[in-house]
Scaffold this motif. Structure first.
Motif, PDB file in Angstrom:
ATOM      1  N   LEU A  72      32.524  47.217  40.112  1.00 42.31           N
ATOM      2  CA  LEU A  72      31.366  47.966  40.576  1.00 42.31           C
ATOM      3  C   LEU A  72      31.529  48.300  42.045  1.00 42.31           C
ATOM      4  O   LEU A  72      31.800  47.408  42.860  1.00 42.31           O
ATOM      5  N   ILE A  73      31.368  49.571  42.349  1.00 42.41           N
ATOM      6  CA  ILE A  73      31.383  50.029  43.737  1.00 42.41           C
ATOM      7  C   ILE A  73      30.016  50.641  43.997  1.00 42.41           C
ATOM      8  O   ILE A  73      29.596  51.568  43.289  1.00 42.41           O
ATOM      9  N   THR A  74      29.301  50.103  44.979  1.00 43.71           N
ATOM     10  CA  THR A  74      27.978  50.627  45.295  1.00 43.71           C
ATOM     11  C   THR A  74      28.066  51.455  46.566  1.00 43.71           C
ATOM     12  O   THR A  74      28.614  51.014  47.574  1.00 43.71           O
ATOM     13  N   LEU A  75      27.536  52.654  46.480  1.00 46.05           N
ATOM     14  CA  LEU A  75      27.422  53.549  47.626  1.00 46.05           C
ATOM     15  C   LEU A  75      25.942  53.694  47.952  1.00 46.05           C
ATOM     16  O   LEU A  75      25.090  53.205  47.206  1.00 46.05           O
ATOM     17  N   GLY A  76      25.638  54.381  49.008  1.00 43.89           N
ATOM     18  CA  GLY A  76      24.239  54.575  49.379  1.00 43.89           C
ATOM     19  C   GLY A  76      23.430  55.293  48.317  1.00 43.89           C
ATOM     20  O   GLY A  76      22.260  54.969  48.093  1.00 43.89           O
ATOM     21  N   THR A  77      24.054  56.252  47.646  1.00 45.58           N
ATOM     22  CA  THR A  77      23.325  57.053  46.665  1.00 45.58           C
ATOM     23  C   THR A  77      23.895  56.972  45.250  1.00 45.58           C
ATOM     24  O   THR A  77      23.352  57.584  44.340  1.00 45.58           O
ATOM     25  N   GLN A  78      24.984  56.247  45.081  1.00 49.14           N
ATOM     26  CA  GLN A  78      25.648  56.214  43.774  1.00 49.14           C
ATOM     27  C   GLN A  78      26.172  54.827  43.448  1.00 49.14           C
ATOM     28  O   GLN A  78      26.439  54.030  44.337  1.00 49.14           O
ATOM     29  N   TYR A  79      26.321  54.592  42.146  1.00 45.46           N
ATOM     30  CA  TYR A  79      27.096  53.470  41.636  1.00 45.46           C
ATOM     31  C   TYR A  79      28.338  54.061  40.986  1.00 45.46           C
ATOM     32  O   TYR A  79      28.260  55.090  40.318  1.00 45.46           O
ATOM     33  N   HIS A  80      29.465  53.400  41.167  1.00 41.33           N
ATOM     34  CA  HIS A  80      30.688  53.782  40.463  1.00 41.33           C
ATOM     35  C   HIS A  80      31.111  52.576  39.642  1.00 41.33           C
ATOM     36  O   HIS A  80      31.371  51.507  40.188  1.00 41.33           O
ATOM     37  N   LEU A  81      31.142  52.759  38.330  1.00 47.94           N
ATOM     38  CA  LEU A  81      31.510  51.696  37.404  1.00 47.94           C
ATOM     39  C   LEU A  81      32.885  51.976  36.832  1.00 47.94           C
ATOM     40  O   LEU A  81      33.155  53.084  36.369  1.00 47.94           O
ATOM     41  N   ILE A  82      33.727  50.966  36.869  1.00 52.18           N
ATOM     42  CA  ILE A  82      35.062  51.047  36.289  1.00 52.18           C
ATOM     43  C   ILE A  82      35.128  49.954  35.230  1.00 52.18           C
ATOM     44  O   ILE A  82      34.896  48.779  35.522  1.00 52.18           O
ATOM     45  N   ARG A  83      35.434  50.348  34.003  1.00 53.01           N
ATOM     46  CA  ARG A  83      35.496  49.374  32.902  1.00 53.01           C
ATOM     47  C   ARG A  83      36.828  49.500  32.182  1.00 53.01           C
ATOM     48  O   ARG A  83      37.026  50.395  31.359  1.00 53.01           O
ATOM     49  N   PRO A  84      37.787  48.605  32.505  1.00 51.92           N
ATOM     50  CA  PRO A  84      39.061  48.624  31.769  1.00 51.92           C
ATOM     51  C   PRO A  84      38.818  48.371  30.283  1.00 51.92           C
ATOM     52  O   PRO A  84      37.971  47.551  29.916  1.00 51.92           O
ATOM     53  N   LEU A  85      39.528  49.115  29.457  1.00 49.43           N
ATOM     54  CA  LEU A  85      39.385  48.923  28.018  1.00 49.43           C
ATOM     55  C   LEU A  85      40.044  47.611  27.643  1.00 49.43           C
ATOM     56  O   LEU A  85      41.179  47.347  28.022  1.00 49.43           O
TER      57      LEU A  85
END
Length: 121
Positions: A72-85
């Motif tokens: 999980l990467i949290t930015l001021g206005t966004q979340y970025h989710l990375i989910r390895p299969l």
């Protein structure tokens, strides 16, 4: 479900800005939806490949015998989710950019887990 169906389902998550299925060995996106002027998903796919590789190296260096569930990467206005299969021998991950003001992080994580389970490659 196939990759295109998985991408469409991920874009239905409240607040979804863009989604991609990415191969972290090559850095190539197998498919993506969404994005736009302020979110180039091809560039994001390549950049997040480095994030996954770095975390895998860190786990190996620390001799942690486990798998990555989410990054999980949290930015001021966004979340970025990375989910390895979670499939063995898979070098793929799901990447989701989420608008923080419209999305719910817990629900997005739950939805990605379900998409991963239904994805057939």
């Amino acid at each position: 479900m196939n990759i295109q169906s998985a991408l469409q389902e991920a874009m239905a998550i409240d607040g979804a800005l863009g989604v991609a299925v990415v191969d972290y060995e090559s850095g190539m996106a197998l498919g993506f939806l969404g994005g736009g002027q302020h979110l180039d998903l091809e560039v994001a796919a390549a950049g997040n490949t480095e994030v996954v590789r770095a975390k895998l190296r860190a786990l190996a260096t620390l001799a942690i015998d486990d798998v990555i569930e989410d990054i999980l990467i949290t930015l001021g206005t966004q979340y970025h989710l990375i989910r390895p299969l979670g499939r063995s021998q898979s070098s793929l991950f799901l990447y989701l950019a989420l608008d923080r003001s419209r999305g719910n992080l817990a629900l997005a994580r739950h939805a990605l887990k379900g998409i991963e389970a239904g994805l057939e490659l």
